[in-house]
Write a protein that holds these residues in place. Structure first.
Motif, PDB file in Angstrom:
ATOM      1  N   CYS A 186       2.263   3.711  -6.886  1.00  7.04           N
ATOM      2  CA  CYS A 186       1.856   3.608  -5.481  1.00  7.04           C
ATOM      3  C   CYS A 186       2.957   2.957  -4.647  1.00  7.04           C
ATOM      4  O   CYS A 186       3.180   3.338  -3.500  1.00  7.04           O
ATOM      5  CB  CYS A 186       0.553   2.841  -5.365  1.00  7.04           C
ATOM      6  SG  CYS A 186      -0.811   3.715  -6.158  1.00  7.04           S
ATOM      7  N   CYS A 222      -6.532   2.008  -1.531  1.00  3.15           N
ATOM      8  CA  CYS A 222      -5.103   2.352  -1.569  1.00  3.15           C
ATOM      9  C   CYS A 222      -4.890   3.743  -0.969  1.00  3.15           C
ATOM     10  O   CYS A 222      -5.602   4.692  -1.303  1.00  3.15           O
ATOM     11  CB  CYS A 222      -4.592   2.302  -3.006  1.00  3.15           C
ATOM     12  SG  CYS A 222      -2.894   2.872  -3.182  1.00  3.15           S
ATOM     13  N   LYS A 235       0.366  -0.999  -7.946  1.00  5.01           N
ATOM     14  CA  LYS A 235       0.778  -0.136  -9.065  1.00  5.01           C
ATOM     15  C   LYS A 235       2.144   0.467  -8.775  1.00  5.01           C
ATOM     16  O   LYS A 235       2.403   0.888  -7.643  1.00  5.01           O
ATOM     17  CB  LYS A 235      -0.244   0.988  -9.283  1.00  5.01           C
ATOM     18  CG  LYS A 235      -1.383   0.591 -10.208  1.00  5.01           C
ATOM     19  CD  LYS A 235      -2.268   1.752 -10.498  1.00  5.01           C
ATOM     20  CE  LYS A 235      -3.437   1.719  -9.548  1.00  5.01           C
ATOM     21  NZ  LYS A 235      -4.247   2.894  -9.494  1.00  5.01           N
ATOM     22  N   CYS A 255      -3.451   6.051  -4.316  1.00  7.83           N
ATOM     23  CA  CYS A 255      -4.319   6.396  -5.450  1.00  7.83           C
ATOM     24  C   CYS A 255      -5.806   6.411  -5.098  1.00  7.83           C
ATOM     25  O   CYS A 255      -6.637   6.778  -5.912  1.00  7.83           O
ATOM     26  CB  CYS A 255      -4.057   5.458  -6.626  1.00  7.83           C
ATOM     27  SG  CYS A 255      -4.562   3.753  -6.319  1.00  7.83           S
ATOM     28  N   CYS A 292      -1.688  -0.297  -3.121  1.00  6.60           N
ATOM     29  CA  CYS A 292      -1.906  -1.287  -4.175  1.00  6.60           C
ATOM     30  C   CYS A 292      -0.576  -1.586  -4.870  1.00  6.60           C
ATOM     31  O   CYS A 292       0.436  -0.980  -4.540  1.00  6.60           O
ATOM     32  CB  CYS A 292      -2.962  -0.800  -5.168  1.00  6.60           C
ATOM     33  SG  CYS A 292      -2.418   0.530  -6.249  1.00  6.60           S
TER      34      CYS A 292
HETATM   35 ZN   LIG Z   1      -2.655   2.683  -5.468  1.00  3.62          ZN
END
Ligand SMILES: [Zn+2]
Length: 146
Positions: A29, A5, A26, A8, A24
């Motif tokens: 993100c 990613c 999340k 992150c 990703c």
């Molecule tokens: Zn991420």
């Protein structure tokens, strides 16, 4: 195939439906991805920038006092902002000569010297002669109305 990613730096499995996925799933993100996209969009799309500014202005007029309330509810945010502004003010006071120099530099984008002048008004003409011109400073800091 797993990827790292961009936000992150953790390994994730891209979704097959998303082409060239870099972030990703999340929420933080995805938020970073959208923020980056919006920053680029604002820098390159003037119509988008205009409509965003208009929408923001409308929102502000409908939600008068929002920021005043926000500052009341978030004293840490307010204090951090205050500190940063004080630092900027202090820097401005301590280094006015640097600010002046930067201003001067911005005014003198063209430095004296010899330049090649190429006409670009009619690009359909294959061969156009270029001229060599010399540019020199006659007077600094005088504004010429064109
Ligand atoms: Zn991420």
């Amino acid at each position: 195939m797993d990827k790292t990613c961009v936000s992150c730096k953790k390994i994730f499995t891209p979704r097959p439906a998303v082409k060239n996925q870099q972030y990703c799933s999340k929420p933080e993100c995805q938020k970073a991805r959208k923020k980056k996209w919006q920053k680029a969009k604002l820098a390159t799309d003037s119509a988008y920038k205009e409509s965003q500014a208009k929408a923001q202005k409308e929102w502000c007029s409908k939600n008068k006092g929002y920021w005043k309330e926000y500052r009341k509810r978030n004293p840490a945010y307010t204090e951090r902002n205050r500190k940063k502004q004080r630092q900027r003010n202090l820097l401005r006071r301590l280094k006015p000569e640097i600010a002046k120099m930067d201003e001067q530099k911005a005014k003198n984008v063209i430095t004296p010297g010899r330049y090649l002048l190429k006409p670009v008004c009619n690009q359909n003409i294959a061969k156009m002669d270029a001229l060599i011109v010399e540019i020199g400073v006659i007077s600094r800091g005088c504004s010429v109305a064109v």
